[in-house]
Scaffold this motif. Structure first.
Motif, PDB file in Angstrom:
ATOM      1  N   ALA A  44     -18.799 -25.633  11.416  1.00  0.00           N
ATOM      2  CA  ALA A  44     -19.971 -26.500  11.484  1.00  0.00           C
ATOM      3  C   ALA A  44     -19.820 -27.577  12.548  1.00  0.00           C
ATOM      4  CB  ALA A  44     -20.224 -27.144  10.125  1.00  0.00           C
ATOM      5  N   LYS A  45     -18.581 -27.876  12.919  1.00  0.00           N
ATOM      6  CA  LYS A  45     -18.331 -28.946  13.896  1.00  0.00           C
ATOM      7  C   LYS A  45     -18.117 -28.410  15.304  1.00  0.00           C
ATOM      8  CE  LYS A  45     -16.320 -31.708  10.210  1.00  0.00           C
ATOM      9  NZ  LYS A  45     -15.092 -32.273   9.631  1.00  0.00           N
ATOM     10  N   LEU A  46     -17.957 -27.096  15.433  1.00  0.00           N
ATOM     11  CA  LEU A  46     -17.782 -26.486  16.751  1.00  0.00           C
ATOM     12  C   LEU A  46     -19.144 -26.087  17.320  1.00  0.00           C
ATOM     13  CD1 LEU A  46     -14.709 -24.168  16.061  1.00  0.00           C
ATOM     14  CD2 LEU A  46     -14.718 -26.282  17.392  1.00  0.00           C
ATOM     15  N   PRO A  47     -19.223 -25.873  18.642  1.00  0.00           N
ATOM     16  CA  PRO A  47     -20.482 -25.369  19.210  1.00  0.00           C
ATOM     17  C   PRO A  47     -20.910 -24.097  18.488  1.00  0.00           C
ATOM     18  CG  PRO A  47     -18.999 -26.057  20.952  1.00  0.00           C
ATOM     19  CD  PRO A  47     -18.204 -26.128  19.679  1.00  0.00           C
ATOM     20  N   GLN A  48     -22.153 -24.040  18.073  1.00  0.00           N
ATOM     21  CA  GLN A  48     -22.636 -22.913  17.275  1.00  0.00           C
ATOM     22  C   GLN A  48     -22.765 -21.638  18.114  1.00  0.00           C
ATOM     23  OE1 GLN A  48     -23.209 -23.381  13.689  1.00  0.00           O
ATOM     24  NE2 GLN A  48     -21.861 -24.957  14.523  1.00  0.00           N
ATOM     25  N   LEU A  49     -22.437 -20.516  17.471  1.00  0.00           N
ATOM     26  CA  LEU A  49     -22.506 -19.212  18.131  1.00  0.00           C
ATOM     27  C   LEU A  49     -23.582 -18.351  17.487  1.00  0.00           C
ATOM     28  CD1 LEU A  49     -18.703 -18.279  18.401  1.00  0.00           C
ATOM     29  CD2 LEU A  49     -20.167 -19.211  20.204  1.00  0.00           C
ATOM     30  N   PRO A  50     -24.200 -17.455  18.258  1.00  0.00           N
ATOM     31  CA  PRO A  50     -25.129 -16.490  17.660  1.00  0.00           C
ATOM     32  C   PRO A  50     -24.323 -15.484  16.842  1.00  0.00           C
ATOM     33  CG  PRO A  50     -24.763 -15.970  19.964  1.00  0.00           C
ATOM     34  CD  PRO A  50     -24.090 -17.295  19.719  1.00  0.00           C
ATOM     35  N   LYS A  51     -25.007 -14.709  16.026  1.00  0.00           N
ATOM     36  CA  LYS A  51     -24.314 -13.764  15.152  1.00  0.00           C
ATOM     37  C   LYS A  51     -23.546 -12.704  15.937  1.00  0.00           C
ATOM     38  CE  LYS A  51     -28.360 -10.753  14.710  1.00  0.00           C
ATOM     39  NZ  LYS A  51     -29.311 -10.095  13.771  1.00  0.00           N
ATOM     40  N   ASP A  52     -23.869 -12.546  17.225  1.00  0.00           N
ATOM     41  CA  ASP A  52     -23.218 -11.522  18.039  1.00  0.00           C
ATOM     42  C   ASP A  52     -21.775 -11.879  18.386  1.00  0.00           C
ATOM     43  OD1 ASP A  52     -25.909  -9.957  19.064  1.00  0.00           O
ATOM     44  OD2 ASP A  52     -26.186 -12.123  18.983  1.00  0.00           O
ATOM     45  N   LEU A  53     -21.430 -13.154  18.313  1.00  0.00           N
ATOM     46  CA  LEU A  53     -20.099 -13.598  18.726  1.00  0.00           C
ATOM     47  C   LEU A  53     -19.400 -14.342  17.603  1.00  0.00           C
ATOM     48  CD1 LEU A  53     -20.967 -14.997  22.283  1.00  0.00           C
ATOM     49  CD2 LEU A  53     -20.190 -12.705  21.689  1.00  0.00           C
ATOM     50  N   ARG A  54     -18.076 -14.508  17.753  1.00  0.00           N
ATOM     51  CA  ARG A  54     -17.307 -15.240  16.753  1.00  0.00           C
ATOM     52  C   ARG A  54     -16.087 -15.869  17.417  1.00  0.00           C
ATOM     53  NH1 ARG A  54     -15.148  -9.861  13.516  1.00  0.00           N
ATOM     54  NH2 ARG A  54     -14.089  -8.893  15.274  1.00  0.00           N
ATOM     55  N   TYR A  55     -15.578 -16.926  16.771  1.00  0.00           N
ATOM     56  CA  TYR A  55     -14.331 -17.536  17.203  1.00  0.00           C
ATOM     57  C   TYR A  55     -13.180 -16.874  16.449  1.00  0.00           C
ATOM     58  CZ  TYR A  55     -17.135 -21.501  18.979  1.00  0.00           C
ATOM     59  OH  TYR A  55     -18.039 -22.299  19.648  1.00  0.00           O
ATOM     60  N   ARG A  56     -12.028 -16.776  17.108  1.00  0.00           N
ATOM     61  CA  ARG A  56     -10.820 -16.268  16.463  1.00  0.00           C
ATOM     62  C   ARG A  56      -9.632 -17.112  16.909  1.00  0.00           C
ATOM     63  NH1 ARG A  56     -12.135 -13.552  12.136  1.00  0.00           N
ATOM     64  NH2 ARG A  56     -13.038 -11.506  12.460  1.00  0.00           N
ATOM     65  N   PHE A  57      -8.644 -17.241  16.027  1.00  0.00           N
ATOM     66  CA  PHE A  57      -7.377 -17.861  16.386  1.00  0.00           C
ATOM     67  C   PHE A  57      -6.342 -16.774  16.623  1.00  0.00           C
ATOM     68  CE2 PHE A  57      -8.604 -21.838  13.920  1.00  0.00           C
ATOM     69  CZ  PHE A  57      -8.734 -22.614  15.057  1.00  0.00           C
ATOM     70  N   VAL A  58      -5.575 -16.912  17.664  1.00  0.00           N
ATOM     71  CA  VAL A  58      -4.396 -16.083  17.888  1.00  0.00           C
ATOM     72  C   VAL A  58      -3.283 -17.079  18.196  1.00  0.00           C
ATOM     73  CG1 VAL A  58      -3.256 -14.379  19.368  1.00  0.00           C
ATOM     74  CG2 VAL A  58      -5.649 -14.066  18.742  1.00  0.00           C
ATOM     75  N   GLY A  59      -2.476 -17.370  17.174  1.00  0.00           N
ATOM     76  CA  GLY A  59      -1.508 -18.432  17.317  1.00  0.00           C
ATOM     77  C   GLY A  59      -2.248 -19.743  17.533  1.00  0.00           C
ATOM     78  N   TYR A  84     -13.802 -30.941  24.639  1.00  0.00           N
ATOM     79  CA  TYR A  84     -14.534 -31.291  23.423  1.00  0.00           C
ATOM     80  C   TYR A  84     -14.006 -30.503  22.223  1.00  0.00           C
ATOM     81  CZ  TYR A  84     -18.238 -31.300  19.944  1.00  0.00           C
ATOM     82  OH  TYR A  84     -18.934 -31.392  18.760  1.00  0.00           O
ATOM     83  N   ILE A  85     -13.768 -29.210  22.399  1.00  0.00           N
ATOM     84  CA  ILE A  85     -13.287 -28.370  21.300  1.00  0.00           C
ATOM     85  C   ILE A  85     -11.882 -28.787  20.884  1.00  0.00           C
ATOM     86  CG2 ILE A  85     -12.566 -26.027  20.689  1.00  0.00           C
ATOM     87  CD1 ILE A  85     -14.918 -24.992  22.321  1.00  0.00           C
ATOM     88  N   ARG A  86     -11.007 -29.041  21.845  1.00  0.00           N
ATOM     89  CA  ARG A  86      -9.646 -29.482  21.516  1.00  0.00           C
ATOM     90  C   ARG A  86      -9.667 -30.798  20.736  1.00  0.00           C
ATOM     91  NH1 ARG A  86      -8.192 -27.227  26.764  1.00  0.00           N
ATOM     92  NH2 ARG A  86      -6.737 -25.491  26.442  1.00  0.00           N
ATOM     93  N   ARG A  87     -10.545 -31.702  21.149  1.00  0.00           N
ATOM     94  CA  ARG A  87     -10.670 -32.987  20.462  1.00  0.00           C
ATOM     95  C   ARG A  87     -11.167 -32.779  19.029  1.00  0.00           C
ATOM     96  NH1 ARG A  87     -15.203 -35.938  21.968  1.00  0.00           N
ATOM     97  NH2 ARG A  87     -14.889 -35.078  24.051  1.00  0.00           N
ATOM     98  N   THR A  88     -12.111 -31.870  18.862  1.00  0.00           N
ATOM     99  CA  THR A  88     -12.644 -31.569  17.532  1.00  0.00           C
ATOM    100  C   THR A  88     -11.569 -30.952  16.645  1.00  0.00           C
ATOM    101  OG1 THR A  88     -14.858 -31.211  18.442  1.00  0.00           O
ATOM    102  CG2 THR A  88     -14.417 -30.298  16.268  1.00  0.00           C
ATOM    103  N   LEU A  89     -10.804 -30.018  17.192  1.00  0.00           N
ATOM    104  CA  LEU A  89      -9.737 -29.376  16.425  1.00  0.00           C
ATOM    105  C   LEU A  89      -8.656 -30.380  16.037  1.00  0.00           C
ATOM    106  CD1 LEU A  89      -9.317 -26.030  18.415  1.00  0.00           C
ATOM    107  CD2 LEU A  89     -10.393 -26.339  16.185  1.00  0.00           C
TER     108      LEU A  89
END
Length: 206
Positions: free
Chosen positions: A169-184, A117-122
């Protein structure tokens, strides 16, 4: 037509004008949506997508509960804590969370269903000129010292690649304790406080 009253003809004319304006307005909205993806209507989620997101959310909440329980036993910080004390606190929390998740492996959170789902969204989001520029910026981000390893820290010396709000806004929402990051092209799930890599998804970006 001879049998139609003047009032009837007026009603038909008003109705036709309204229908034309409605059609024109819809076409204008569609045109704006194509020009600006942020204005596009939200994607309709399938039952499988909803189930994957709900399961991901449950796992995230379970991790946060574990992390909070571990944090209760960590040394407390005061508002006057020195940089050395703050560093010691983070190291102690990092080690405690790692010990609580002994045996953690990649893919425990980014399971195949949510990963698809995330890959499709990206893939949908990273289109057009603006998206290509964003993608190039992410790939050019300085990532020296970042080791993709679950349950180990995201190098604090590395340059951060923040995700745009429209994408978050289009990815699964995270609580403030976590975050998404890109590495490459990889996407990471990182604990904000302990800075640990909770999980990562290889080749997430198209």
């Amino acid at each position: 037509m001879k049998n139609w009253s003047h009032a009837s003809l007026k009603y038909v004319a008003v109705f036709a004008s309204g229908a034309f304006l409605l059609a024109w307005g819809c076409q204008d909205i569609v045109a704006q949506s194509k020009q600006n993806p942020a204005l596009a209507p939200p994607a309709v989620l399938s039952a499988a997508d909803k189930a994957a997101i709900e399961n991901f959310d449950k796992q995230i909440k379970s991790y946060v509960q574990l992390r909070n329980k571990v944090r209760e036993n960590a040394p407390k910080l005061s508002k006057d804590s020195t940089p050395e004390q703050i560093h010691a606190y983070r190291m102690a929390l990092e080690e405690s969370v790692r010990n609580a998740r002994t045996g953690a492996k990649r893919g425990e959170f980014f399971r195949p269903e949510i990963a698809e789902y995330i890959r499709r969204t990206l893939k949908t989001e990273f289109q057009g000129k603006d998206r290509r520029e964003l993608r190039d910026t992410i790939f050019e981000t300085e990532l020296q010292g970042v080791v993709l390893r679950v349950n180990y820290p995201y190098a604090q010396s590395a340059e951060l690649s923040e995700m745009p709000a429209t994408l978050l806004a289009k990815l699964p929402q995270l609580p403030k304790d976590l975050r998404y990051r890109f590495v490459g092209r990889n996407m990471l799930l990182v604990d904000r406080e302990s800075n640990l890599i909770i999980d990562y998804m290889p080749e997430a970006l198209p």
